[in-house]
Write a protein that holds these residues in place. Structure first.
Motif, PDB file in Angstrom:
ATOM      1  N   MET A 123      -6.004  -1.959   4.435  1.00  0.00           N
ATOM      2  CA  MET A 123      -6.379  -2.739   3.255  1.00  0.00           C
ATOM      3  C   MET A 123      -6.898  -1.880   2.108  1.00  0.00           C
ATOM      4  SD  MET A 123      -5.417  -5.702   3.711  1.00  0.00           S
ATOM      5  CE  MET A 123      -6.077  -6.260   2.133  1.00  0.00           C
ATOM      6  N   LYS A 124      -7.470  -0.734   2.411  1.00  0.00           N
ATOM      7  CA  LYS A 124      -8.017   0.101   1.331  1.00  0.00           C
ATOM      8  C   LYS A 124      -6.919   0.606   0.405  1.00  0.00           C
ATOM      9  CE  LYS A 124     -12.309   1.520   3.575  1.00  0.00           C
ATOM     10  NZ  LYS A 124     -12.179   0.640   4.748  1.00  0.00           N
ATOM     11  N   PRO A 125      -5.850   1.229   0.922  1.00  0.00           N
ATOM     12  CA  PRO A 125      -4.783   1.621   0.001  1.00  0.00           C
ATOM     13  C   PRO A 125      -4.065   0.435  -0.624  1.00  0.00           C
ATOM     14  CG  PRO A 125      -4.150   2.064   2.275  1.00  0.00           C
ATOM     15  CD  PRO A 125      -5.596   1.726   2.294  1.00  0.00           C
ATOM     16  N   VAL A 126      -4.095  -0.714   0.039  1.00  0.00           N
ATOM     17  CA  VAL A 126      -3.468  -1.902  -0.538  1.00  0.00           C
ATOM     18  C   VAL A 126      -4.186  -2.325  -1.814  1.00  0.00           C
ATOM     19  CG1 VAL A 126      -3.145  -4.381  -0.205  1.00  0.00           C
ATOM     20  CG2 VAL A 126      -2.419  -2.805   1.552  1.00  0.00           C
ATOM     21  N   GLY A 160       0.803  -1.213   0.000  1.00  0.00           N
ATOM     22  CA  GLY A 160       0.000   0.000   0.000  1.00  0.00           C
ATOM     23  C   GLY A 160       0.835   1.261   0.000  1.00  0.00           C
ATOM     24  N   LEU A 161       1.798   1.381   0.898  1.00  0.00           N
ATOM     25  CA  LEU A 161       2.618   2.574   0.977  1.00  0.00           C
ATOM     26  C   LEU A 161       3.726   2.562  -0.064  1.00  0.00           C
ATOM     27  CD1 LEU A 161       2.886   5.169   2.634  1.00  0.00           C
ATOM     28  CD2 LEU A 161       4.529   3.996   4.088  1.00  0.00           C
ATOM     29  N   GLY A 162       4.102   1.382  -0.537  1.00  0.00           N
ATOM     30  CA  GLY A 162       5.254   1.295  -1.425  1.00  0.00           C
ATOM     31  C   GLY A 162       4.923   1.145  -2.891  1.00  0.00           C
ATOM     32  N   VAL A 163       3.703   1.544  -3.301  1.00  0.00           N
ATOM     33  CA  VAL A 163       3.341   1.321  -4.699  1.00  0.00           C
ATOM     34  C   VAL A 163       4.270   2.083  -5.635  1.00  0.00           C
ATOM     35  CG1 VAL A 163       1.612   3.185  -4.687  1.00  0.00           C
ATOM     36  CG2 VAL A 163       1.450   1.318  -6.351  1.00  0.00           C
ATOM     37  N   ALA A 213      -3.335   0.042  -4.449  1.00  0.00           N
ATOM     38  CA  ALA A 213      -1.936  -0.138  -4.845  1.00  0.00           C
ATOM     39  C   ALA A 213      -1.758  -1.349  -5.750  1.00  0.00           C
ATOM     40  CB  ALA A 213      -1.062  -0.278  -3.604  1.00  0.00           C
ATOM     41  N   MET A 214      -2.425  -2.446  -5.423  1.00  0.00           N
ATOM     42  CA  MET A 214      -2.306  -3.648  -6.242  1.00  0.00           C
ATOM     43  C   MET A 214      -2.784  -3.391  -7.664  1.00  0.00           C
ATOM     44  SD  MET A 214      -3.514  -6.582  -3.516  1.00  0.00           S
ATOM     45  CE  MET A 214      -3.431  -7.883  -4.747  1.00  0.00           C
ATOM     46  N   SER A 215      -3.889  -2.678  -7.788  1.00  0.00           N
ATOM     47  CA  SER A 215      -4.388  -2.374  -9.131  1.00  0.00           C
ATOM     48  C   SER A 215      -3.430  -1.455  -9.878  1.00  0.00           C
ATOM     49  CB  SER A 215      -5.783  -1.737  -9.043  1.00  0.00           C
ATOM     50  OG  SER A 215      -5.737  -0.512  -8.347  1.00  0.00           O
ATOM     51  N   MET A 216      -2.780  -0.529  -9.158  1.00  0.00           N
ATOM     52  CA  MET A 216      -1.828   0.368  -9.807  1.00  0.00           C
ATOM     53  C   MET A 216      -0.582  -0.375 -10.272  1.00  0.00           C
ATOM     54  SD  MET A 216      -3.206   3.345  -9.999  1.00  0.00           S
ATOM     55  CE  MET A 216      -4.754   2.425 -10.184  1.00  0.00           C
ATOM     56  N   VAL A 217      -0.125  -1.350  -9.496  1.00  0.00           N
ATOM     57  CA  VAL A 217       1.036  -2.145  -9.899  1.00  0.00           C
ATOM     58  C   VAL A 217       0.741  -2.902 -11.188  1.00  0.00           C
ATOM     59  CG1 VAL A 217       2.503  -4.101  -9.276  1.00  0.00           C
ATOM     60  CG2 VAL A 217       2.013  -2.333  -7.586  1.00  0.00           C
ATOM     61  N   VAL A 218      -0.443  -3.500 -11.243  1.00  0.00           N
ATOM     62  CA  VAL A 218      -0.833  -4.247 -12.448  1.00  0.00           C
ATOM     63  C   VAL A 218      -0.943  -3.313 -13.646  1.00  0.00           C
ATOM     64  CG1 VAL A 218      -2.670  -5.615 -13.511  1.00  0.00           C
ATOM     65  CG2 VAL A 218      -2.004  -6.053 -11.141  1.00  0.00           C
ATOM     66  N   LEU A 219      -1.613  -2.165 -13.442  1.00  0.00           N
ATOM     67  CA  LEU A 219      -1.756  -1.206 -14.533  1.00  0.00           C
ATOM     68  C   LEU A 219      -0.402  -0.684 -14.993  1.00  0.00           C
ATOM     69  CD1 LEU A 219      -3.490   0.575 -16.369  1.00  0.00           C
ATOM     70  CD2 LEU A 219      -3.673   2.218 -14.471  1.00  0.00           C
ATOM     71  N   ASN A 220       0.485  -0.396 -14.036  1.00  0.00           N
ATOM     72  CA  ASN A 220       1.810   0.103 -14.377  1.00  0.00           C
ATOM     73  C   ASN A 220       2.583  -0.910 -15.214  1.00  0.00           C
ATOM     74  OD1 ASN A 220       4.121   2.061 -13.928  1.00  0.00           O
ATOM     75  ND2 ASN A 220       4.997   0.226 -13.005  1.00  0.00           N
ATOM     76  N   CYS A 241       0.037   6.459 -13.245  1.00  0.00           N
ATOM     77  CA  CYS A 241      -0.509   5.640 -12.158  1.00  0.00           C
ATOM     78  C   CYS A 241      -0.523   6.401 -10.837  1.00  0.00           C
ATOM     79  CB  CYS A 241       0.300   4.347 -12.020  1.00  0.00           C
ATOM     80  SG  CYS A 241       0.076   3.186 -13.383  1.00  0.00           S
ATOM     81  N   ALA A 242       0.460   7.259 -10.603  1.00  0.00           N
ATOM     82  CA  ALA A 242       0.495   8.046  -9.366  1.00  0.00           C
ATOM     83  C   ALA A 242      -0.667   9.029  -9.307  1.00  0.00           C
ATOM     84  CB  ALA A 242       1.823   8.787  -9.251  1.00  0.00           C
ATOM     85  N   ILE A 243      -0.962   9.682 -10.426  1.00  0.00           N
ATOM     86  CA  ILE A 243      -2.082  10.633 -10.461  1.00  0.00           C
ATOM     87  C   ILE A 243      -3.400   9.911 -10.242  1.00  0.00           C
ATOM     88  CG2 ILE A 243      -3.345  12.246 -11.930  1.00  0.00           C
ATOM     89  CD1 ILE A 243      -0.642  12.936 -13.244  1.00  0.00           C
ATOM     90  N   LEU A 244      -3.578   8.781 -10.907  1.00  0.00           N
ATOM     91  CA  LEU A 244      -4.803   8.006 -10.744  1.00  0.00           C
ATOM     92  C   LEU A 244      -4.943   7.497  -9.315  1.00  0.00           C
ATOM     93  CD1 LEU A 244      -7.294   6.756 -12.053  1.00  0.00           C
ATOM     94  CD2 LEU A 244      -5.888   4.799 -12.726  1.00  0.00           C
ATOM     95  N   GLN A 245      -3.853   7.055  -8.725  1.00  0.00           N
ATOM     96  CA  GLN A 245      -3.875   6.573  -7.338  1.00  0.00           C
ATOM     97  C   GLN A 245      -4.282   7.693  -6.379  1.00  0.00           C
ATOM     98  OE1 GLN A 245      -0.074   5.623  -5.689  1.00  0.00           O
ATOM     99  NE2 GLN A 245      -0.899   4.454  -3.983  1.00  0.00           N
TER     100      GLN A 245
END
Length: 528
Positions: free
Chosen positions: A399-402, A245-248, A405-412, A436-440
């Protein structure tokens, strides 16, 4: 309380600024000594491994999980707080040491064979730098303990030790040692190996520095009890989902590095097809990251670091929590958006001033500047994500930012493997991370507002619009001035152009903020 976190943010910012300056000196030395190529690729990839652990488990998950629990326990029962800190530091040290040993064993098993010298050099660098991981993670955890006691300086200053060690080794110490032991001082492989070893020495010194700073807190006297064990379990359970979550941003950066390192680690083709990136891509990405991480580390992460203990204490007071978040978001936009515009416009003189010379050619400058152009538009989003993610953790909702974050990793990853085949090439990796950072940021803000109420109120929107307006004026002034700047010149001329443009842009923004009477200017300067 707002003044409190802003005071600490300035403390962290000042020391982080000094550490970032020495960090730029470190990269300036390495760029000139080693250039952009296989050697720098290998070191950058290997150095990325302990840094990923530091950002995920040191400054990231473990710190973010441990800090609010420790702050609450310390306020209620200092004896239990000491015991908790002792348990976290000692047991995490054992765990990280085990991970390091396991990593070395895996590396030995899969040690590259054959004639690809670049892969062997990369493996050697990883093997040398992996023990730096537990050292730097423990430094970050000790920093969390110090932060709760309102001591932000020691941890913010610790990177200076590493930066100075690498500068000394790159420029002077390593060639001298190589001559004494009979090695060719121009052998870059031996030279970079000595530089990597100096990182371990710096890690030991950083650990000693941080442990010395803890001496007055008497952590070692904490007596482990049932409550401290319960809180320790709570910290570990929260840390596992927090890691992503914090490390995306760091995970996305690591993915960028893996894709960029393919030519160095594997070879020039993939499935019989020429790989779109060339050797030196990893080094180019690393140099560009150093430049955009400068304002992010000095301001964005500093605000997030300083406000986290305050948010943890305000978690049960929605109005105070919401007001602190609104103020923090106004501040990170006030600092982050003009930083984005400034980096985009000044990317070439900045890159040339910091890196160009000796083995780092003007062509390398253009290459790194293009990547920086793709990273820079999201400086404000990188900063806001640090604050927003910590807000969820302060509320005990990891869990919410996690999930985001998981979706951003996949998209990235999908964007990465797509954009490198376009004319963007390496810059596509940076553009993907920025998008991905802006969308996150947008998603996290809406999720948090759903639980604590709207933070982007009329005052926040007005502040953001004024920041955009003043930043646009600043950008117009810089763009006009850049039309008269030389495109190719000596280092001294490029450095002078950069300094003049920074003064011009900063002065324009300052005057605009004063004319609009923006309170964020007073906050950033330490006034209420």
């Amino acid at each position: 309380m707002a003044r409190s976190f802003e005071f600490h943010a300035r403390t962290v910012s000042a020391l982080t600024f000094l550490s970032r300056i020495t960090g730029l000196a470190r990269d300036a030395a390495m760029s000139r000594v080693f250039g952009v190529g296989v050697v720098t690729d290998a070191f950058s990839f290997a150095f990325m491994v302990p840094n990923l652990f530091r950002r995920l488990f040191g400054e990231g998950a473990l710190t973010s999980s441990f800090l609010p629990v420790y702050a609450q326990v310390q306020d209620r029962d200092p004896a239990v707080g000491k015991a908790l800190a002792r348990m976290v530091l000692s047991r995490v040290a054992v765990f990280l040491a085990a991970v390091c040993i396991l990593g070395e064993v895996i590396l030995w098993i899969f040690w590259p064979t054959g004639g690809q010298e670049s892969a062997i050099l990369s493996a050697r660098m990883v093997g040398i730098l992996l023990p730096y991981m537990p050292l730097i993670c423990l430094v970050a955890l000790m920093g969390a303990v110090l932060q709760v006691h309102h001591r932000f300086g020691p941890t913010a200053a610790a990177p200076i030790i590493l930066n100075l060690m690498i500068v000394l080794t790159s420029v002077g110490l390593a060639p001298s040692v190589m001559r004494r032991i009979g090695f060719d001082p121009l052998n870059s492989n031996t030279h970079i190996t000595i530089v990597a070893m100096s990182v371990l020495v710096a890690g030991v010194l950083q650990w000693i520095w941080s442990a010395w700073s803890l001496r007055g807190l008497e952590i070692q006297r904490g007596v482990i009890c049932p409550e401290s064990r319960q809180k320790f379990i709570q910290v570990i359970r929260q840390a596992i989902p927090m890691a992503l979550g914090l490390g995306v941003l760091q995970v996305n950066t690591f993915v960028d590095g893996l894709i960029a390192s393919y030519p160095t680690l594997i070879g020039p083709t993939i499935f019989g097809i020429a790989y779109p990136l060339q050797e030196g891509s990893m080094a180019s990405i690393s140099f560009a990251q150093r430049l955009y991480e400068f304002p992010l580390g000095v301001f964005g992460i500093s605000v997030a670091t300083a406000i986290f203990p305050q948010l943890s204490r305000e978690a049960n007071n929605p109005e105070a929590f919401r007001n602190s978040m609104a103020r923090a978001l106004r501040l990170v936009m006030f600092i982050g958006f003009p930083a984005s515009i400034g980096l985009m416009l000044l990317r070439v003189p900045l890159t040339a001033t910091v890196f160009q010379g000796e083995l780092f050619s003007p062509e390398d400058t253009e290459r790194v500047a293009t990547i920086l152009l793709a990273y820079a538009p999201a400086i404000w989003a990188y900063s806001a994500n640090q604050v927003l993610t910590r807000a969820f953790y302060a509320r005990g909702e990891p869990m919410k930012p996690v999930m985001v974050a998981m979706s951003m990793v996949v998209l990235n990853f999908i964007l990465n493997i797509t954009l490198i085949w376009t004319p963007l090439r390496t810059a596509g990796l940076a553009l993907s991370t920025a998008f991905c950072a802006i969308l996150q940021m947008i998603i996290l803000q809406r999720l948090l507002a759903h639980h604590v109420g709207p933070m982007i109120t009329g005052d926040v929107r007005t502040s953001w619009l004024r920041t955009l307006l003043v930043s646009a004026v600043m950008g117009g002034v810089l763009a006009g001035a850049m039309m008269f700047a030389p495109s190719e010149a000596s280092w001294l001329v490029m450095a002078s152009v950069l300094m003049g443009m920074v003064i011009l842009g900063g002065g324009t923004f300052f005057v605009g903020a004063r004319i609009l009477r923006m309170p964020e200017l007073r906050w950033a300067l330490g006034k209420q």
